[in-house]
Design an enzyme around this catalytic site. Structure first.
Site, PDB file in Angstrom:
ATOM      1  N   GLU A 168       8.368 -14.135 -11.937  1.00 55.40           N
ATOM      2  CA  GLU A 168       7.731 -12.894 -11.466  1.00 55.40           C
ATOM      3  C   GLU A 168       7.060 -12.109 -12.574  1.00 55.40           C
ATOM      4  O   GLU A 168       5.948 -11.634 -12.404  1.00 55.40           O
ATOM      5  CB  GLU A 168       8.817 -11.956 -10.899  1.00 55.40           C
ATOM      6  CG  GLU A 168       9.034 -12.012  -9.432  1.00 55.40           C
ATOM      7  CD  GLU A 168       9.995 -10.924  -8.987  1.00 55.40           C
ATOM      8  OE1 GLU A 168       9.624 -10.170  -8.101  1.00 55.40           O
ATOM      9  OE2 GLU A 168      11.122 -10.827  -9.520  1.00 55.40           O
ATOM     10  N   GLU A 194      18.111 -16.763  -9.254  1.00 56.19           N
ATOM     11  CA  GLU A 194      17.648 -15.388  -9.485  1.00 56.19           C
ATOM     12  C   GLU A 194      17.032 -15.269 -10.893  1.00 56.19           C
ATOM     13  O   GLU A 194      16.005 -14.602 -11.080  1.00 56.19           O
ATOM     14  CB  GLU A 194      18.832 -14.425  -9.308  1.00 56.19           C
ATOM     15  CG  GLU A 194      18.570 -12.969  -9.607  1.00 56.19           C
ATOM     16  CD  GLU A 194      17.459 -12.331  -8.773  1.00 56.19           C
ATOM     17  OE1 GLU A 194      16.993 -12.932  -7.799  1.00 56.19           O
ATOM     18  OE2 GLU A 194      17.034 -11.222  -9.153  1.00 56.19           O
ATOM     19  N   CYS A 244       0.828  -1.215   0.000  1.00 56.35           N
ATOM     20  CA  CYS A 244       0.000   0.000   0.000  1.00 56.35           C
ATOM     21  C   CYS A 244       0.861   1.263   0.000  1.00 56.35           C
ATOM     22  O   CYS A 244       1.951   1.285   0.562  1.00 56.35           O
ATOM     23  CB  CYS A 244      -0.873   0.044   1.242  1.00 56.35           C
ATOM     24  SG  CYS A 244      -1.823  -1.451   1.497  1.00 56.35           S
ATOM     25  N   ASN A 287      -1.594   1.480   5.857  1.00 58.03           N
ATOM     26  CA  ASN A 287      -0.689   0.481   5.270  1.00 58.03           C
ATOM     27  C   ASN A 287      -0.213  -0.386   6.436  1.00 58.03           C
ATOM     28  O   ASN A 287       0.271   0.136   7.429  1.00 58.03           O
ATOM     29  CB  ASN A 287       0.497   1.210   4.605  1.00 58.03           C
ATOM     30  CG  ASN A 287       1.596   0.267   4.159  1.00 58.03           C
ATOM     31  OD1 ASN A 287       1.392  -0.948   4.108  1.00 58.03           O
ATOM     32  ND2 ASN A 287       2.754   0.808   3.847  1.00 58.03           N
ATOM     33  N   GLY A 288      -0.385  -1.713   6.316  1.00 58.20           N
ATOM     34  CA  GLY A 288       0.025  -2.600   7.408  1.00 58.20           C
ATOM     35  C   GLY A 288      -1.081  -3.601   7.700  1.00 58.20           C
ATOM     36  O   GLY A 288      -2.029  -3.737   6.915  1.00 58.20           O
ATOM     37  N   TRP A 313      -2.953  -2.740  -1.550  1.00 58.60           N
ATOM     38  CA  TRP A 313      -2.503  -4.083  -1.938  1.00 58.60           C
ATOM     39  C   TRP A 313      -3.224  -5.025  -0.980  1.00 58.60           C
ATOM     40  O   TRP A 313      -2.941  -5.042   0.213  1.00 58.60           O
ATOM     41  CB  TRP A 313      -0.987  -4.175  -1.784  1.00 58.60           C
ATOM     42  CG  TRP A 313      -0.382  -5.408  -2.350  1.00 58.60           C
ATOM     43  CD1 TRP A 313      -0.083  -5.641  -3.666  1.00 58.60           C
ATOM     44  CD2 TRP A 313       0.040  -6.576  -1.635  1.00 58.60           C
ATOM     45  NE1 TRP A 313       0.490  -6.882  -3.807  1.00 58.60           N
ATOM     46  CE2 TRP A 313       0.570  -7.474  -2.574  1.00 58.60           C
ATOM     47  CE3 TRP A 313       0.009  -6.957  -0.290  1.00 58.60           C
ATOM     48  CZ2 TRP A 313       1.073  -8.725  -2.217  1.00 58.60           C
ATOM     49  CZ3 TRP A 313       0.513  -8.191   0.066  1.00 58.60           C
ATOM     50  CH2 TRP A 313       1.030  -9.065  -0.897  1.00 58.60           C
ATOM     51  N   LYS A 315      13.210 -14.116 -11.626  1.00 63.23           N
ATOM     52  CA  LYS A 315      12.851 -13.017 -12.527  1.00 63.23           C
ATOM     53  C   LYS A 315      11.831 -13.487 -13.556  1.00 63.23           C
ATOM     54  O   LYS A 315      10.847 -12.823 -13.826  1.00 63.23           O
ATOM     55  CB  LYS A 315      14.082 -12.477 -13.286  1.00 63.23           C
ATOM     56  CG  LYS A 315      15.084 -11.704 -12.507  1.00 63.23           C
ATOM     57  CD  LYS A 315      14.659 -10.315 -12.082  1.00 63.23           C
ATOM     58  CE  LYS A 315      13.977 -10.348 -10.762  1.00 63.23           C
ATOM     59  NZ  LYS A 315      14.744 -10.168  -9.585  1.00 63.23           N
ATOM     60  N   LYS A 359       6.248  -4.000  -4.448  1.00 67.88           N
ATOM     61  CA  LYS A 359       7.671  -3.668  -4.442  1.00 67.88           C
ATOM     62  C   LYS A 359       8.246  -3.757  -3.034  1.00 67.88           C
ATOM     63  O   LYS A 359       9.305  -4.300  -2.818  1.00 67.88           O
ATOM     64  CB  LYS A 359       7.864  -2.250  -5.000  1.00 67.88           C
ATOM     65  CG  LYS A 359       9.311  -1.796  -5.046  1.00 67.88           C
ATOM     66  CD  LYS A 359      10.074  -2.604  -6.056  1.00 67.88           C
ATOM     67  CE  LYS A 359      11.547  -2.283  -6.080  1.00 67.88           C
ATOM     68  NZ  LYS A 359      12.316  -3.319  -6.785  1.00 67.88           N
ATOM     69  N   ARG A 418       5.010   0.400  -6.081  1.00 71.65           N
ATOM     70  CA  ARG A 418       5.002  -0.448  -4.892  1.00 71.65           C
ATOM     71  C   ARG A 418       4.065  -1.640  -5.056  1.00 71.65           C
ATOM     72  O   ARG A 418       4.163  -2.613  -4.307  1.00 71.65           O
ATOM     73  CB  ARG A 418       4.551   0.371  -3.665  1.00 71.65           C
ATOM     74  CG  ARG A 418       5.497   1.503  -3.325  1.00 71.65           C
ATOM     75  CD  ARG A 418       4.854   2.461  -2.355  1.00 71.65           C
ATOM     76  NE  ARG A 418       4.705   1.884  -1.030  1.00 71.65           N
ATOM     77  CZ  ARG A 418       5.615   1.942  -0.073  1.00 71.65           C
ATOM     78  NH1 ARG A 418       6.760   2.544  -0.296  1.00 71.65           N
ATOM     79  NH2 ARG A 418       5.403   1.404   1.107  1.00 71.65           N
ATOM     80  N   HIS A 450      18.877 -36.317  -9.786  1.00 68.15           N
ATOM     81  CA  HIS A 450      18.236 -36.811  -8.560  1.00 68.15           C
ATOM     82  C   HIS A 450      16.734 -36.534  -8.546  1.00 68.15           C
ATOM     83  O   HIS A 450      16.096 -36.622  -7.506  1.00 68.15           O
ATOM     84  CB  HIS A 450      18.907 -36.190  -7.324  1.00 68.15           C
ATOM     85  CG  HIS A 450      20.355 -36.562  -7.212  1.00 68.15           C
ATOM     86  ND1 HIS A 450      20.780 -37.834  -6.907  1.00 68.15           N
ATOM     87  CD2 HIS A 450      21.478 -35.833  -7.421  1.00 68.15           C
ATOM     88  CE1 HIS A 450      22.107 -37.872  -6.903  1.00 68.15           C
ATOM     89  NE2 HIS A 450      22.556 -36.661  -7.207  1.00 68.15           N
TER      90      HIS A 450
HETATM   91  O1  M6R Z   1      13.366  -4.735  -0.385  1.00 70.54           O
HETATM   92  P1  M6R Z   1      13.922  -6.127  -0.189  1.00 70.54           P
HETATM   93  O2  M6R Z   1      15.199  -6.338  -0.899  1.00 70.54           O
HETATM   94  O3  M6R Z   1      14.018  -6.483   1.262  1.00 70.54           O
HETATM   95  O4  M6R Z   1      12.842  -7.086  -0.833  1.00 70.54           O
HETATM   96  C1  M6R Z   1      12.949  -8.474  -0.736  1.00 70.54           C
HETATM   97  C2  M6R Z   1      12.070  -9.165  -1.741  1.00 70.54           C
HETATM   98  O5  M6R Z   1      10.724  -8.841  -1.500  1.00 70.54           O
HETATM   99  C3  M6R Z   1      12.415  -8.767  -3.177  1.00 70.54           C
HETATM  100  O6  M6R Z   1      13.747  -9.018  -3.463  1.00 70.54           O
HETATM  101  C4  M6R Z   1      11.529  -9.552  -4.178  1.00 70.54           C
HETATM  102  O7  M6R Z   1      11.869 -10.904  -4.153  1.00 70.54           O
HETATM  103  C5  M6R Z   1      11.670  -8.953  -5.572  1.00 70.54           C
HETATM  104  N1  M6R Z   1      10.374  -8.747  -6.135  1.00 70.54           N
HETATM  105  C6  M6R Z   1      12.432  -9.799  -6.503  1.00 70.54           C
HETATM  106  O8  M6R Z   1      12.501  -9.280  -7.784  1.00 70.54           O
END
Ligand code: M6R
Length: 607
Positions: free
Chosen positions: A487, A480, A2, A97-98, A72, A484, A602, A27, A503
């Site tokens: 996501e 990673e 949020c 937010n929270g 969110w 990506k 975000k 965000r 395995h």
């Molecule tokens: O702000 P942070 O680095 O603590 O965030 C951690 C994860 O939420 C963040 O890396 C998330 O996995 C990303 N969307 C990856 O692209």
């Protein structure tokens, strides 16, 4: 997660609220809304869609006091009725937010008192609670009393219809800052929302409540004592949150990596030797006492930690464990007071990482170091030592430049630790510094491969699954790459250390399963080649990101992307970029919302 914007001014603040929300779109959100006080009444506009829709719907709304929100969803589906602001009896309006953990109990009590609930959110209880305490017309006191009844995390903005020049805001566990203007004041979830109106910022601390008026503000700490907090001048560059010539923030941020790396390494590369002081003055006395390292982080930041484990153990000879913050925070672990607890976070506000840091401290870990991209974030403030990555604002939900700069920062930690432990002689130190100075240019060369990667991506457009392989310190890079891809393209992707294939996961391999492999020229290369043969023998289609001197050649079912040069220990940083570009171009093929992928946020400020 949020986003909140609030304003009190002598002008119509609706454009400020909407522009602020547009700046916070990165965000992640699923609905948006705003409320203003107009002629003694609350006027609310909400939309289950994008902020652009809210802008249209609020075109005729005006007011000089207001709060706005991007939601969110946590409690209740994304819908207009669950969108914030929430109101109580047309008198009090709240954005939040929270997560309020005791909302069910409060909801039951408030219902008994006759309050009617019109949403499924936890937030609505805050509006009714404030209303229930507002009898004497003191909004500050009513909000403080309401907050004392809440269990959970919040950043909130509160206004009242009969109080047209005052806004109350508070934070605990979720970010919020105060923007100080001339004859007008603002609140926002982060500075990008407020750059349009001011650069003067007060970073609110945990538990702070602020009474925001036209010409003044007063801050109270959690105990209700009035406190002074410094006004700082934000150095955030307005241009750095503009898209410029790029189609998406993610593409822009991938291309900013050479500069982001150069900025992060600047102080070190300009000096002749490495010193612990780059992590803070106390590092000089703390580092010699350190016996092991514990890294805590989530998502992409956790992958950075996993790469660092290889570096720290091999170069610095120091034992290192890496834990997922959301798991560590609930685990009964055995603390060693001489462990350095390293948290890694782009935002510095990730609730799980913050909670893991506090859990580590509570179990007896006194030595904490934050590697973070946001100077005034909670994680930075709550750690003894710090190293700021200087990647600049990262808007795309998929983390790119933050990750490679985290790696650069962790490599510096490795070298400093190695030096403190007598494992880095002068010659080797100079060699590493030389390689670090070359890193931005090496990254630039990798990015020049973009057109080839865009072509390769076309072959993924109709796929539903993908496997990513790597070995050693490149296994986290494969992980990673898979993160990506899933996501932003929504293709199911998993990463395996290549030796694990036989395995189990080999059973999945057939002609419809693209297998992406990171293939640096390192000591595991020959073993990796055998693993790739295992894939080919089962008809799997290989996409190999290979260093130039690996002698892996294209053939039927084997697509090669040749990396310009081999970078030794720094290779994981360079091998990241083509995987980011691959995910980006596959997402373009699939037509997804690259910068704001569905269901994701975000800055994950809730548990
Ligand atoms: O702000 P942070 O680095 O603590 O965030 C951690 C994860 O939420 C963040 O890396 C998330 O996995 C990303 N969307 C990856 O692209």
């Amino acid at each position: 997660m949020c986003g909140i914007v609030g304003a009190v001014a002598k002008r119509n603040i609706v454009p400020v609220l909407v522009n602020g929300l547009l700046r916070l779109e990165y965000r992640g959100y699923d609905s948006a809304g705003l409320v203003v006080v107009h002629e003694g009444k609350l006027e609310r506009v909400r939309s289950a869609g994008r902020v652009a829709e809210l802008r249209q719907k609020s075109a005729n709304t005006t007011g000089q006091l207001g709060i706005a929100h991007t939601r969110w969803a946590t409690h209740g589906i994304p819908s207009e009725r669950n969108a914030h602001p929430h109101m109580s009896r047309n008198l009090i309006a709240v954005v939040h937010n929270g997560i309020i953990e005791n909302y069910e109990e409060l909801r039951a009590e408030l219902s008994e008192q006759g309050y009617e609930f019109t949403s499924d959110t936890d937030t609505e209880v805050i509006a009714h609670l404030v209303h229930s305490h507002y009898a004497q017309g003191n909004l500050l006191l009513a909000t403080q009393t309401a907050l004392s009844q809440l269990v959970g995390a919040y950043a909130i903005g509160v206004i009242a219809a009969d109080n047209p020049q005052q806004l109350i805001a508070a934070r605990k566990g979720s970010p919020l800052l105060l923007g100080v203007g001339e004859g007008e004041n603002f609140v926002g979830s982060d500075m990008s929302a407020l750059l349009q109106v001011t650069r003067n910022v007060v970073y609110l601390e945990e538990g702070d409540v602020v009474e925001v008026n036209l010409d003044s503000y007063r801050i109270f700490d959690e105990q209700g004592t009035e406190v002074q907090r410094p006004v700082q001048i934000s150095e955030l560059d307005n241009d750095s949150v503009e898209l410029g010539e790029y189609k998406h923030y993610m593409q822009k941020e991938i291309h900013e990596q050479p500069q982001a790396l150069a900025n992060t390494l600047e102080s070190v590369c300009n000096s002749q030797s490495l010193v612990p002081g780059i992590f803070g003055a106390e590092a000089n006395s703390i580092f010699p006492k350190i016996e092991s390292i514990l890294i805590l982080a989530c998502g992409t930041s956790n992958h950075a930690g996993q790469v660092a484990r290889y570096w720290l153990e091999e170069i610095a000879g120091i034992p290192c464990t890496v834990e997922i913050a959301s798991e560590y925070r609930y685990r009964a672990s055995v603390p060693n007071p001489n462990t350095l607890v390293v948290t890694i976070s782009q935002s510095g506000e990730t609730a799980d990482t913050l909670a893991a840091l506090n859990h580590a401290k509570a179990t007896g870990h006194g030595y904490t170091l934050a590697i973070c991209n946001v100077p005034e974030s909670a994680i930075i403030r709550q750690s003894k030592l710090r190293l700021l990555t200087r990647a600049g604002p990262e808007i795309g939900v998929a983390s790119t430049k933050a990750f490679t700069t985290q790696l650069a920062a962790l490599f510096l930690l490795t070298l400093v630790m190695a030096k403190v432990r007598g494992r880095l002689d002068e010659k080797r130190e100079q060699q590493f510094l030389h390689e670090l100075r070359h890193l931005p240019a090496a990254m630039q060369k990798v990015l020049a491969l973009e057109p080839q990667i865009a072509e390769m991506a076309k072959l993924f457009a109709d796929k539903h699954h993908a496997l990513f392989l790597g070995r050693g310190m490149h296994f986290p890079i494969a992980a990673e790459g898979a993160l990506k891809l899933k996501e932003i393209s929504y293709i199911h992707a998993e990463a395996y250390p290549a030796g694990e294939l036989k395995h189990g996961p080999l059973a999945l391999v057939d002609k419809d399963m693209p297998v992406v492999s990171v293939a640096p020229n390192d000591t595991l290369l020959e073993k990796l080649k055998s693993n790739l043969q295992e894939v080919r023998a089962r008809g799997g289609e290989l996409y190999v990101f290979a260093d130039a001197d690996t002698h892996i050649h294209a053939s039927e079912g084997v697509h090669i992307l040749q990396m310009p040069e081999h970078a030794g220990f720094l290779s994981p940083i360079l091998h990241t970029a083509p995987l980011q570009l691959l995910a980006y171009y596959v997402a373009l093929q699939k037509g997804t919302d690259v910068d704001k992928p569905r269901n994701l946020a975000k800055s994950v400020t809730v548990e």
